[in-house]
Each structure stands twice: as structure tokens, then as C-alpha cells.
Scaffold this active site. Structure first.
Site, mmCIF file in Angstrom:
data_model
loop_
_atom_site.group_PDB
_atom_site.id
_atom_site.type_symbol
_atom_site.label_atom_id
_atom_site.label_comp_id
_atom_site.label_asym_id
_atom_site.label_seq_id
_atom_site.Cartn_x
_atom_site.Cartn_y
_atom_site.Cartn_z
ATOM 1 N N LYS A 12 27.673 27.173 -12.597
ATOM 2 C CA LYS A 12 28.499 26.524 -12.618
ATOM 3 C C LYS A 12 28.420 24.956 -12.832
ATOM 4 C CE LYS A 12 31.608 29.730 -10.581
ATOM 5 N NZ LYS A 12 32.866 29.954 -9.232
ATOM 6 N N TYR A 52 38.654 34.015 -16.911
ATOM 7 C CA TYR A 52 39.474 34.313 -15.463
ATOM 8 C C TYR A 52 40.873 34.773 -15.535
ATOM 9 C CZ TYR A 52 35.652 32.093 -12.589
ATOM 10 O OH TYR A 52 34.505 31.435 -12.273
ATOM 11 N N THR A 94 31.850 34.251 -1.617
ATOM 12 C CA THR A 94 32.574 33.347 -2.393
ATOM 13 C C THR A 94 32.614 31.706 -1.868
ATOM 14 O OG1 THR A 94 33.864 35.092 -3.139
ATOM 15 C CG2 THR A 94 34.836 32.759 -3.970
ATOM 16 N N ASN A 115 31.261 26.551 -6.192
ATOM 17 C CA ASN A 115 30.197 27.464 -5.336
ATOM 18 C C ASN A 115 28.894 27.679 -6.147
ATOM 19 O OD1 ASN A 115 31.668 29.034 -6.999
ATOM 20 N ND2 ASN A 115 32.498 30.299 -5.392
ATOM 21 N N HIS A 118 28.727 31.964 -10.653
ATOM 22 C CA HIS A 118 29.364 33.062 -10.829
ATOM 23 C C HIS A 118 28.654 34.479 -11.088
ATOM 24 C CE1 HIS A 118 32.624 35.744 -12.577
ATOM 25 N NE2 HIS A 118 31.510 36.345 -13.549
ATOM 26 N N GLU A 129 32.105 40.645 -19.610
ATOM 27 C CA GLU A 129 31.911 39.263 -19.612
ATOM 28 C C GLU A 129 30.668 38.872 -20.427
ATOM 29 O OE1 GLU A 129 33.545 38.562 -14.979
ATOM 30 O OE2 GLU A 129 31.399 38.545 -15.358
HETATM 31 P P1 IDP Z 1 33.743 35.602 -6.824
HETATM 32 O O1 IDP Z 1 33.340 34.093 -7.619
HETATM 33 O O2 IDP Z 1 33.142 35.515 -5.541
HETATM 34 O O3 IDP Z 1 33.867 36.552 -7.668
HETATM 35 P P2 IDP Z 1 36.587 35.482 -7.028
HETATM 36 O O4 IDP Z 1 37.554 35.898 -5.924
HETATM 37 O O5 IDP Z 1 36.347 36.422 -8.219
HETATM 38 O O6 IDP Z 1 35.009 35.161 -6.287
HETATM 39 O O7 IDP Z 1 37.192 33.876 -7.588
HETATM 40 C C1 IDP Z 1 36.872 33.390 -8.682
HETATM 41 C C2 IDP Z 1 36.503 32.025 -8.374
HETATM 42 O O8 IDP Z 1 37.758 31.412 -7.952
HETATM 43 C C3 IDP Z 1 35.485 31.622 -7.107
HETATM 44 O O9 IDP Z 1 34.073 31.696 -7.601
HETATM 45 C C4 IDP Z 1 35.982 30.423 -6.567
HETATM 46 O O10 IDP Z 1 35.254 29.243 -7.497
HETATM 47 C C5 IDP Z 1 37.298 30.446 -7.031
HETATM 48 N N1 IDP Z 1 38.143 30.677 -5.897
HETATM 49 C C6 IDP Z 1 38.416 31.870 -5.285
HETATM 50 N N2 IDP Z 1 39.200 31.810 -4.262
HETATM 51 C C7 IDP Z 1 39.650 30.543 -3.961
HETATM 52 C C8 IDP Z 1 40.522 29.823 -3.412
HETATM 53 O O11 IDP Z 1 41.114 30.502 -2.254
HETATM 54 N N3 IDP Z 1 40.733 28.573 -3.418
HETATM 55 C C9 IDP Z 1 40.037 27.754 -4.516
HETATM 56 N N4 IDP Z 1 39.212 28.462 -5.369
HETATM 57 C C10 IDP Z 1 39.090 29.775 -5.358
HETATM 58 MG MG MG Z 2 35.159 37.507 -9.095
#
Ligand code: IDP
Ligand code: MG
Length: 138
Positions: A12, A52, A94, A115, A118, A129
Site C-alpha cells: 500500500k 473495495y 488488520t 497498514n 493488502h 482481485e
Molecule cells: P483486511 O485488509 O485485513 O482484509 P478489511 O476488513 O477487509 O481488512 O478492511 C480493508 C481495509 O480497510 C483495511 O486493510 C484497512 O486499511 C481499512 N479498515 C478496516 N477497518 C477500518 C476501520 O475501522 N477504520 C479505518 N480503516 C479501516
Molecule cells: Mg479484506
């Protein structure tokens, strides 16, 4: 049962910006992943919204899509046995604060939104994807 799978990984913008691309790729290789394809690109916000879409009802959707399109990213197709789950485990939770010791997000993640990586969450989504980045567009 273990089987060879492919999964989509993205380095990212926060990690590309900190020049972590090679270090993170090295971690994938050290953990037995082959990088079958890769491309460094910057996507439009509208493309991030498509990628997304599953999160479109979440309060963080707009910020998330703005963020993913805010700078260059590296999209990669990773392959190994049980690649989808193996990559999820290697990435860590996450939220980097909750991520396991030794995981990529623990090591490099800045916050829940920044983070660093992905990874696809299922074999079915991995196919979608991978097509998104490596089929016809982008
Ligand atoms: P993942 O990347 O671990 O699969 P997902 O739940 O699919 O997590 O969420 C996609 C992305 O959205 C996460 O990697 C993170 O960058 C962002 N995200 C998820 N939850 C939150 C939140 O509560 N606040 C802000 N960003 C979030
Ligand atoms: Mg995800």
C-alpha cells in the site's frame, strides 16, 4: 488438504512511500511465496472504489479509497501452498496494534488504515482481485 493457490497482495502507499517495497517482497520470498506477476501503479479513486466495493457501506469507505489511490502501490500475484491463508497469516491482523509478532503489519503498519499491505481473504476473491489488476484494465 494443501494445494497450490494464488493470491493478490498489494504493497500500500504508506509502505511504498517509505521505500519498503524490496524488504516486503523479500519477506514473501523468504516465506516460500513466488511472485508470479507484479506491477507498480497509481490507481484512480474510482478504481479503488471498485476494488473495495465490498466495504461500500462502511463509514471508512471513502477515506479507504482515497488512501489506496493517494500514491503508487505494488500489486503482486503470490503463489504457494495454501497461499490465501498463508498470506493472511504473514500479514497479521488488520490493526497493526493487534498484529502478531513477526507479521508484516506488526513490523511496518502505522495504523488501521495505513497498514502497509493488502491480501485477498478467500480463493474466490483472490481470482476476482487478480483479474482486477492483471486482466484487461489498469
Ligand atoms: P483486511 O485488509 O485485513 O482484509 P478489511 O476488513 O477487509 O481488512 O478492511 C480493508 C481495509 O480497510 C483495511 O486493510 C484497512 O486499511 C481499512 N479498515 C478496516 N477497518 C477500518 C476501520 O475501522 N477504520 C479505518 N480503516 C479501516
Ligand atoms: Mg479484506
Amino acid at each position: 488438504m494443501s494445494k497450490i493457490e494464488q493470491t493478490l497482495s498489494i504493497i500500500k502507499p504508506d509502505a511504498v512511500e517509505r521505500n519498503l517495497e524490496n524488504e516486503i517482497k523479500e519477506i514473501f520470498k523468504q516465506n516460500g511465496f513466488s511472485i508470479l506477476k507484479e506491477k507498480k501503479i497509481q490507481i484512480e479513486k474510482s478504481e479503488a472504489e471498485k476494488f473495495y466495493k465490498v466495504h461500500e457501506t462502511k463509514p471508512f469507505y471513502s477515506d479507504l479509497c482515497a488512501y489506496l489511490s493517494s500514491g503508487p502501490i505494488v500489486a503482486m500475484v503470490l503463489e504457494k501452498e495454501n497461499a490465501v491463508l498463508a498470506n493472511r497469516n504473514l500479514m497479521g491482523s488488520t490493526n497493526p496494534k493487534d498484529a502478531e509478532d513477526g507479521s508484516i503489519r506488526k513490523k511496518y503498519g502505522i495504523s488501521i488504515d495505513k497498514n502497509s499491505v493488502h491480501g485477498s481473504d478467500s480463493v474466490e476473491n483472490a481470482k476476482i482481485e487478480i483479474d482486477f489488476f492483471f486482466k484487461d484494465h489498469l
